[in-house]
Design a protein around this motif. Structure first.
Motif, PDB file in Angstrom:
ATOM      1  N   ARG A 279      36.228  46.120  36.063  1.00 21.64           N
ATOM      2  CA  ARG A 279      36.456  44.675  36.210  1.00 21.64           C
ATOM      3  C   ARG A 279      37.135  44.449  37.559  1.00 21.64           C
ATOM      4  NH1 ARG A 279      38.517  46.462  31.647  1.00 21.64           N
ATOM      5  NH2 ARG A 279      40.673  46.144  32.381  1.00 21.64           N
ATOM      6  N   TRP A 280      36.571  43.565  38.352  1.00 25.83           N
ATOM      7  CA  TRP A 280      37.142  43.298  39.678  1.00 25.83           C
ATOM      8  C   TRP A 280      38.355  42.383  39.556  1.00 25.83           C
ATOM      9  CZ3 TRP A 280      37.700  44.941  44.329  1.00 25.83           C
ATOM     10  CH2 TRP A 280      38.132  44.081  45.358  1.00 25.83           C
ATOM     11  N   ASN A 281      39.479  42.815  40.147  1.00 28.51           N
ATOM     12  CA  ASN A 281      40.712  42.021  40.161  1.00 28.51           C
ATOM     13  C   ASN A 281      40.960  41.576  41.603  1.00 28.51           C
ATOM     14  OD1 ASN A 281      43.506  41.207  40.353  1.00 28.51           O
ATOM     15  ND2 ASN A 281      43.839  42.185  38.345  1.00 28.51           N
ATOM     16  N   PRO A 282      40.685  40.292  41.918  1.00 30.00           N
ATOM     17  CA  PRO A 282      40.823  39.840  43.314  1.00 30.00           C
ATOM     18  C   PRO A 282      42.263  39.869  43.812  1.00 30.00           C
ATOM     19  CG  PRO A 282      40.408  37.983  41.855  1.00 30.00           C
ATOM     20  CD  PRO A 282      40.247  39.205  41.023  1.00 30.00           C
ATOM     21  N   ASP A 283      43.235  39.720  42.908  1.00 27.94           N
ATOM     22  CA  ASP A 283      44.632  39.757  43.349  1.00 27.94           C
ATOM     23  C   ASP A 283      45.043  41.164  43.780  1.00 27.94           C
ATOM     24  OD1 ASP A 283      44.941  37.030  42.818  1.00 27.94           O
ATOM     25  OD2 ASP A 283      45.432  37.420  40.705  1.00 27.94           O
ATOM     26  N   LEU A 284      44.589  42.157  43.019  1.00 31.62           N
ATOM     27  CA  LEU A 284      44.916  43.548  43.354  1.00 31.62           C
ATOM     28  C   LEU A 284      43.920  44.149  44.334  1.00 31.62           C
ATOM     29  CD1 LEU A 284      45.801  44.850  39.758  1.00 31.62           C
ATOM     30  CD2 LEU A 284      47.392  44.134  41.561  1.00 31.62           C
ATOM     31  N   LYS A 285      42.809  43.438  44.550  1.00 27.62           N
ATOM     32  CA  LYS A 285      41.726  43.935  45.399  1.00 27.62           C
ATOM     33  C   LYS A 285      41.294  45.329  44.943  1.00 27.62           C
ATOM     34  CE  LYS A 285      42.946  41.166  49.421  1.00 27.62           C
ATOM     35  NZ  LYS A 285      43.308  41.149  50.862  1.00 27.62           N
ATOM     36  N   ALA A 286      41.019  45.421  43.667  1.00 31.00           N
ATOM     37  CA  ALA A 286      40.661  46.709  43.072  1.00 31.00           C
ATOM     38  C   ALA A 286      39.789  46.491  41.848  1.00 31.00           C
ATOM     39  CB  ALA A 286      41.918  47.481  42.673  1.00 31.00           C
TER      40      ALA A 286
END
Length: 244
Positions: free
Chosen positions: A219-226
């Motif tokens: 799952r892409w987490n834009p806040d963690l950029k991961a």
């Protein structure tokens, strides 16, 4: 007496006969707004103009007898308002710039004795219409080539098309169109895997393997950029992995 007049997009010659007190008007055959015209002063007139919001333009290109090229559009890039005289490869031309804040309109007058050929190009809301020979016995041909270069981990490729006017085995470059380059990743992308608080985080050059990561439950987490996983993904053959 012959009098040259222009009205809108048409060109007229008026023959004034004082003794008969009559006027005879004739439209020059084949004249259109985009075509060059031979002026009675011994000049050929070419021009460049733009209009609208879709990048529409008309442009004329003159091939001189010495093999050099006068491109009205190229002259328009270096001209703004007023009337000037320029030296183009040893030929004196008259440039009139009547542009407004919204549209460009530039006229170039070239001594007719120096002119060998005239070429017309245009672009409308439908796209670019290419080059058309309006005067001269030559033809327009093109050659395509691909330029490639490497920057970091990417190989770039750009298509370039060169257009030539060819007459009597003489090949003269009249235009060049370059296209947006494409890029290709060299080798496998590099990613970093970090394990923290029972979660697995994958960072780095993940754009090229995002579909594979998504298929494995990432799952892409834009806040963690991961990309976040509940269990360790299998990245063999997909990416070069280093542990963070």
């Amino acid at each position: 007496m012959l009098v040259w007049l222009r009205y809108g997009n048409e060109s007229f010659i008026y023959l004034l006969c004082a003794s008969l007190e009559v006027e005879v008007a004739c439209v020059i055959p084949g004249q259109t707004p985009g075509q060059a015209s031979v002026q009675p002063e011994g000049f050929v007139e070419i021009g460049y103009r733009t209009w609208g919001s879709w990048g529409q333009y008309e442009n004329q290109i003159c091939i001189l007898r010495n093999g050099k090229v006068v491109n009205a559009g190229e002259i328009a890039k270096r001209t703004w308002r007023g009337r000037t005289t320029k030296d183009v490869d040893g030929v004196r031309v008259i440039v009139e710039d009547s542009s407004s804040s919204k549209n460009r309109r530039v006229t170039v007058r070239i001594p007719s004795s120096e002119v060998a050929a005239l070429i017309y190009e245009s672009a409308t809301s439908r796209g670019w219409d290419g080059y058309k020979v309006r005067m001269g016995n030559g033809r327009v041909e093109w050659e395509e080539k691909i330029e490639t270069w490497v920057n970091g981990r990417y190989e770039y490729a750009k298509k370039i098309t060169n257009f030539y006017y060819i007459e009597n085995d003489k090949k003269i470059l009249i235009g060049r169109r370059e296209y947006e380059p494409t890029r290709k990743l060299i080798g496998l992308p590099r990613v970093t895997v970090e394990v923290k608080d029972g979660k697995i985080f994958v960072r780095g050059d993940t754009y090229h393997v995002k579909d594979a990561l998504k298929l494995q439950g990432g799952r892409w987490n834009p806040d963690l950029k991961a990309w976040v996983f509940d269990r360790m993904p299998n990245l063999d053959g997909i990416a070069e992995v280093s542990m963070g």
